[in-house]
Design an enzyme around this catalytic site. Structure first.
Site, short mmCIF file in Angstrom:
data_model
loop_
_atom_site.label_atom_id
_atom_site.label_comp_id
_atom_site.label_asym_id
_atom_site.label_seq_id
_atom_site.Cartn_x
_atom_site.Cartn_y
_atom_site.Cartn_z
N GLY A 142 -9.58 11.71 3.83
CA GLY A 142 -10.58 11.37 2.60
C GLY A 142 -11.90 12.08 2.99
N GLY A 172 -1.02 5.42 6.99
CA GLY A 172 -2.01 5.40 7.87
C GLY A 172 -2.63 3.83 8.04
N THR A 183 0.88 -1.00 -0.27
CA THR A 183 0.03 -0.05 -0.09
C THR A 183 0.94 1.13 -0.06
OG1 THR A 183 -1.95 1.16 1.29
CG2 THR A 183 -0.11 -0.17 2.62
N ASP A 222 -8.75 -2.30 -0.08
CA ASP A 222 -9.32 -1.50 -1.06
C ASP A 222 -10.60 -1.04 -0.42
OD1 ASP A 222 -8.34 -0.67 -3.80
OD2 ASP A 222 -7.84 -2.69 -4.05
N LYS A 263 -12.93 5.68 15.71
CA LYS A 263 -13.57 5.37 14.32
C LYS A 263 -13.20 3.94 14.08
CE LYS A 263 -12.20 5.89 9.37
NZ LYS A 263 -11.25 6.72 8.31
#
Ligand code: IMP
Length: 187
Positions: free
Chosen positions: A145, A12, A8, A66, A167
């Site tokens: 995002g 994060g 990746t 993803d 979260k």
């Protein structure tokens, strides 16, 4: 300690996986190798293509992930195109698209798929999702995002108003990662 590569470009995501895997004595090492993200309807198809492509090149165990935001009023858009759409129009662009959509019709789902590959074996997929609504404006300073416009179900604040730990307890990626971790616990 075993090693598992996380392919990746997102530090994060790698850090999050690192923390979760450390309890299993598995070290996550981030590798930023690009792979094609095909145009398809589902994240499963995108992840499957990516992991099959990488498996031909990479001869050690690895994971990829993803994710995307699927908005009901936009028939699932941006969905698998979330990264490109975010780059192009960002949260403000999404809010504009939903300008005339009333509160009760702003439902959306964040989805995440992890794929795990071991050389010579069929890759495994682990999916997670988090339902919620799109806020009327950008709120909160945490995260990344679409976090500032996504209010998860049963909560009154956006992901961007939560700490990463809060979260991840119920986020789409938190759930798919939990399934992946459980798989490793049981083998
Ligand atoms: P990718 O799987 O990293 O390519 O994610 C696709 C896009 O979805 C990213 O560019 C982000 O904009 C968005 N996204 C994925 N996960 C999250 C999240 O947890 N919060 C906010 N946006 C996200």
């Amino acid at each position: 300690m075993k090693t598992l590569y996380f392919i990746t470009g997102n530090k994060g995501k790698a850090l999050e996986a690192k923390m979760k895997f450390s309890v299993l004595d598995i070290e996550i090492i981030q590798k930023d190798i690009g792979y094609p993200e095909i145009q398809a309807d589902t994240l499963q198809e995108v992840a499957r293509f990516g992991v099959d492509y990488l498996q031909k090149k990479v001869k050690y165990p690895f994971i990829i992930e993803d994710a995307g935001l699927f908005i009901d009023a936009l028939d699932g858009f941006p969905g698998v195109y979330s990264a490109y759409v975010f780059y192009k129009i960002g949260c403000d662009g999404i809010l504009k698209l939903l300008e005339n959509v009333e509160h009760g019709k702003r439902k959306a789902t964040f989805r995440s798929v992890y794929a795990y590959s071991e050389p010579g074996k069929k890759p495994l997929l682990f999916a997670g999702e988090c339902k919620g609504t799109i806020s009327k404006r950008v709120i909160g300073g945490h995260g990344f995002g679409y976090d500032p416009i996504f209010i998860p179900e049963y909560h009154a604040k956006t992901f961007a108003q939560m700490s990463t730990e809060e979260k991840n307890e119920f986020s789409h990626r938190g759930k798919s990662l939990e399934k992946l971790i459980n798989y490793f616990k049981n083998i």
